[in-house]
Design a protein around this motif. Structure first.
Motif, PDB file in Angstrom:
ATOM      1  N   ALA A 172       0.859  -1.183   0.000  1.00  0.00           N
ATOM      2  CA  ALA A 172       0.000   0.000   0.000  1.00  0.00           C
ATOM      3  C   ALA A 172       0.895   1.234   0.000  1.00  0.00           C
ATOM      4  CB  ALA A 172      -0.914  -0.012   1.220  1.00  0.00           C
ATOM      5  N   LYS A 173       1.102   1.791  -1.196  1.00  0.00           N
ATOM      6  CA  LYS A 173       1.926   3.003  -1.324  1.00  0.00           C
ATOM      7  C   LYS A 173       1.181   4.191  -0.727  1.00  0.00           C
ATOM      8  CE  LYS A 173       2.246   3.227  -5.861  1.00  0.00           C
ATOM      9  NZ  LYS A 173       2.662   3.525  -7.242  1.00  0.00           N
ATOM     10  N   SER A 174       1.938   5.055  -0.073  1.00  0.00           N
ATOM     11  CA  SER A 174       1.397   6.299   0.455  1.00  0.00           C
ATOM     12  C   SER A 174       1.854   7.435  -0.449  1.00  0.00           C
ATOM     13  CB  SER A 174       1.932   6.553   1.865  1.00  0.00           C
ATOM     14  OG  SER A 174       1.549   5.529   2.729  1.00  0.00           O
ATOM     15  N   VAL A 175       0.918   8.050  -1.133  1.00  0.00           N
ATOM     16  CA  VAL A 175       1.229   9.176  -2.005  1.00  0.00           C
ATOM     17  C   VAL A 175       0.592  10.417  -1.383  1.00  0.00           C
ATOM     18  CG1 VAL A 175       1.072  10.106  -4.342  1.00  0.00           C
ATOM     19  CG2 VAL A 175       1.222   7.622  -3.997  1.00  0.00           C
ATOM     20  N   VAL A 176       1.427  11.421  -1.090  1.00  0.00           N
ATOM     21  CA  VAL A 176       0.935  12.632  -0.445  1.00  0.00           C
ATOM     22  C   VAL A 176       0.874  13.755  -1.480  1.00  0.00           C
ATOM     23  CG1 VAL A 176       1.331  14.342   1.373  1.00  0.00           C
ATOM     24  CG2 VAL A 176       1.897  11.924   1.777  1.00  0.00           C
ATOM     25  N   PHE A 177      -0.269  14.435  -1.498  1.00  0.00           N
ATOM     26  CA  PHE A 177      -0.480  15.602  -2.349  1.00  0.00           C
ATOM     27  C   PHE A 177      -0.747  16.799  -1.448  1.00  0.00           C
ATOM     28  CE2 PHE A 177      -1.795  12.030  -5.003  1.00  0.00           C
ATOM     29  CZ  PHE A 177      -1.137  12.305  -6.186  1.00  0.00           C
ATOM     30  N   GLY A 200      -1.821  19.408  -5.946  1.00  0.00           N
ATOM     31  CA  GLY A 200      -0.503  19.549  -6.542  1.00  0.00           C
ATOM     32  C   GLY A 200       0.463  18.600  -5.878  1.00  0.00           C
ATOM     33  N   LYS A 201       1.647  18.538  -6.429  1.00  0.00           N
ATOM     34  CA  LYS A 201       2.690  17.686  -5.865  1.00  0.00           C
ATOM     35  C   LYS A 201       3.091  18.213  -4.490  1.00  0.00           C
ATOM     36  CE  LYS A 201       3.556  15.236  -9.665  1.00  0.00           C
ATOM     37  NZ  LYS A 201       2.847  14.017  -9.821  1.00  0.00           N
ATOM     38  N   ALA A 202       3.464  17.301  -3.623  1.00  0.00           N
ATOM     39  CA  ALA A 202       3.986  17.661  -2.310  1.00  0.00           C
ATOM     40  C   ALA A 202       5.471  17.316  -2.305  1.00  0.00           C
ATOM     41  CB  ALA A 202       3.254  16.884  -1.225  1.00  0.00           C
ATOM     42  N   ASP A 203       6.313  18.314  -2.029  1.00  0.00           N
ATOM     43  CA  ASP A 203       7.746  18.024  -1.992  1.00  0.00           C
ATOM     44  C   ASP A 203       8.113  17.374  -0.653  1.00  0.00           C
ATOM     45  OD1 ASP A 203       7.963  20.101  -0.091  1.00  0.00           O
ATOM     46  OD2 ASP A 203       8.753  21.523  -1.545  1.00  0.00           O
ATOM     47  N   ALA A 204       9.363  16.931  -0.557  1.00  0.00           N
ATOM     48  CA  ALA A 204       9.822  16.188   0.620  1.00  0.00           C
ATOM     49  C   ALA A 204       9.643  16.990   1.907  1.00  0.00           C
ATOM     50  CB  ALA A 204      11.273  15.765   0.436  1.00  0.00           C
ATOM     51  N   GLN A 205       9.899  18.294   1.836  1.00  0.00           N
ATOM     52  CA  GLN A 205       9.764  19.120   3.037  1.00  0.00           C
ATOM     53  C   GLN A 205       8.305  19.227   3.479  1.00  0.00           C
ATOM     54  OE1 GLN A 205       9.526  23.190   3.021  1.00  0.00           O
ATOM     55  NE2 GLN A 205       9.668  23.187   5.230  1.00  0.00           N
ATOM     56  N   PHE A 206       7.373  19.395   2.530  1.00  0.00           N
ATOM     57  CA  PHE A 206       5.943  19.441   2.851  1.00  0.00           C
ATOM     58  C   PHE A 206       5.518  18.126   3.487  1.00  0.00           C
ATOM     59  CE2 PHE A 206       1.496  18.669   1.838  1.00  0.00           C
ATOM     60  CZ  PHE A 206       0.871  19.859   2.192  1.00  0.00           C
ATOM     61  N   VAL A 207       5.926  17.004   2.869  1.00  0.00           N
ATOM     62  CA  VAL A 207       5.549  15.692   3.389  1.00  0.00           C
ATOM     63  C   VAL A 207       6.043  15.529   4.823  1.00  0.00           C
ATOM     64  CG1 VAL A 207       5.873  13.189   3.124  1.00  0.00           C
ATOM     65  CG2 VAL A 207       5.410  14.609   1.111  1.00  0.00           C
ATOM     66  N   ARG A 208       7.307  15.832   5.046  1.00  0.00           N
ATOM     67  CA  ARG A 208       7.869  15.649   6.396  1.00  0.00           C
ATOM     68  C   ARG A 208       7.227  16.591   7.415  1.00  0.00           C
ATOM     69  NH1 ARG A 208      13.461  13.602   7.642  1.00  0.00           N
ATOM     70  NH2 ARG A 208      13.236  13.256   9.848  1.00  0.00           N
ATOM     71  N   SER A 209       7.014  17.855   7.050  1.00  0.00           N
ATOM     72  CA  SER A 209       6.466  18.817   8.011  1.00  0.00           C
ATOM     73  C   SER A 209       5.006  18.528   8.348  1.00  0.00           C
ATOM     74  CB  SER A 209       6.622  20.247   7.511  1.00  0.00           C
ATOM     75  OG  SER A 209       5.790  20.492   6.396  1.00  0.00           O
ATOM     76  N   ARG A 210       4.247  18.009   7.403  1.00  0.00           N
ATOM     77  CA  ARG A 210       2.820  17.757   7.636  1.00  0.00           C
ATOM     78  C   ARG A 210       2.547  16.373   8.220  1.00  0.00           C
ATOM     79  NH1 ARG A 210      -0.463  21.664   5.365  1.00  0.00           N
ATOM     80  NH2 ARG A 210       0.835  23.507   5.184  1.00  0.00           N
ATOM     81  N   THR A 211       3.301  15.372   7.750  1.00  0.00           N
ATOM     82  CA  THR A 211       3.028  14.010   8.210  1.00  0.00           C
ATOM     83  C   THR A 211       3.917  13.593   9.375  1.00  0.00           C
ATOM     84  OG1 THR A 211       4.610  12.890   6.743  1.00  0.00           O
ATOM     85  CG2 THR A 211       2.381  13.327   5.862  1.00  0.00           C
ATOM     86  N   GLY A 212       5.129  14.146   9.415  1.00  0.00           N
ATOM     87  CA  GLY A 212       6.100  13.706  10.410  1.00  0.00           C
ATOM     88  C   GLY A 212       6.924  12.531   9.920  1.00  0.00           C
ATOM     89  N   PHE A 213       6.741  12.162   8.653  1.00  0.00           N
ATOM     90  CA  PHE A 213       7.452  11.024   8.078  1.00  0.00           C
ATOM     91  C   PHE A 213       8.237  11.466   6.849  1.00  0.00           C
ATOM     92  CE2 PHE A 213       3.259   9.169   9.499  1.00  0.00           C
ATOM     93  CZ  PHE A 213       3.730   8.623  10.678  1.00  0.00           C
ATOM     94  N   VAL A 214       9.310  10.738   6.540  1.00  0.00           N
ATOM     95  CA  VAL A 214      10.030  10.976   5.300  1.00  0.00           C
ATOM     96  C   VAL A 214       9.338  10.192   4.189  1.00  0.00           C
ATOM     97  CG1 VAL A 214      12.254  11.392   6.425  1.00  0.00           C
ATOM     98  CG2 VAL A 214      11.667   9.067   5.665  1.00  0.00           C
ATOM     99  N   ILE A 215       9.520  10.647   2.964  1.00  0.00           N
ATOM    100  CA  ILE A 215       8.993   9.907   1.815  1.00  0.00           C
ATOM    101  C   ILE A 215       9.607   8.508   1.852  1.00  0.00           C
ATOM    102  CG2 ILE A 215       9.017   9.760  -0.708  1.00  0.00           C
ATOM    103  CD1 ILE A 215       8.878  12.845  -0.740  1.00  0.00           C
ATOM    104  N   GLY A 216       8.781   7.507   1.650  1.00  0.00           N
ATOM    105  CA  GLY A 216       9.220   6.122   1.750  1.00  0.00           C
ATOM    106  C   GLY A 216       8.860   5.511   3.093  1.00  0.00           C
TER     107      GLY A 216
END
Length: 162
Positions: A53-58, A90-106
């Motif tokens: 189950a891939k997690s894709v963040v937008f 729109g696309k979420a960059d690595a910084q957005f993903v980490r700041s909003r989710t608390g997780f790194v991409i992957g």
């Protein structure tokens, strides 16, 4: 309440705590090496790519909210289908993903986010009785059933892939 390995990364501990609410309780586990892609995770587990189950963040454009789409590893998210359901994204960059989710991409898990996202579940995940999702770190995974994923996230099933 299950005792968790105190050496786990903080993101994995956060996910493990969130998973304590489900029945049956699901427990994260750590792989020997990173599995940043669905293919790497499938290879490490010896399972079909679609069972990951891939997690894709937008980023939702109207309000900058995080949008989590959990999709089968053998599928690609169709942004237009997602936009039809929740508005332009729109696309979420690595910084957005980490700041909003608390997780790194992957390592983006379905639960334990710093900012609870709007979420959608790819209906094609329902092909499988068992799926694996990231659990807060690129080496951490958790086995779930599709109904348990739905219960944990509160997200609807939708046709979100091309």
């Amino acid at each position: 309440m299950t005792e968790h390995d105190p050496t786990w990364p903080l993101g994995v501990l956060r996910v493990a705590e969130a998973l304590q609410t489900c029945e049956p309780v699901a427990e994260p586990f750590m792989l020997e090496s990173d599995a940043r892609t669905a293919q790497e995770a499938a290879d490490a587990l010896g399972v079909a790519l679609g069972q990951i189950a891939k997690s894709v963040v937008f980023r939702r454009l109207a309000d900058d909210a995080p949008v989590l789409v959990m999709t089968a590893g053998d599928r690609r998210v169709d942004e237009k289908k997602v936009a039809t359901l929740i508005g332009p994204v729109g696309k979420a960059d690595a910084q957005f993903v980490r700041s909003r989710t608390g997780f790194v991409i992957g390592g983006v898990a379905p639960v334990g986010h710093l900012t609870p996202p709007m979420a959608l579940l790819d209906a094609s995940l329902q092909r499988f009785s068992r799926i694996w999702a990231a659990a807060g770190h690129p080496r951490a995974l958790v086995a779930l059933s599709p109904p348990l994923l739905e219960a944990l996230t509160g997200a609807p099933w939708a046709e979100v892939t091309a």
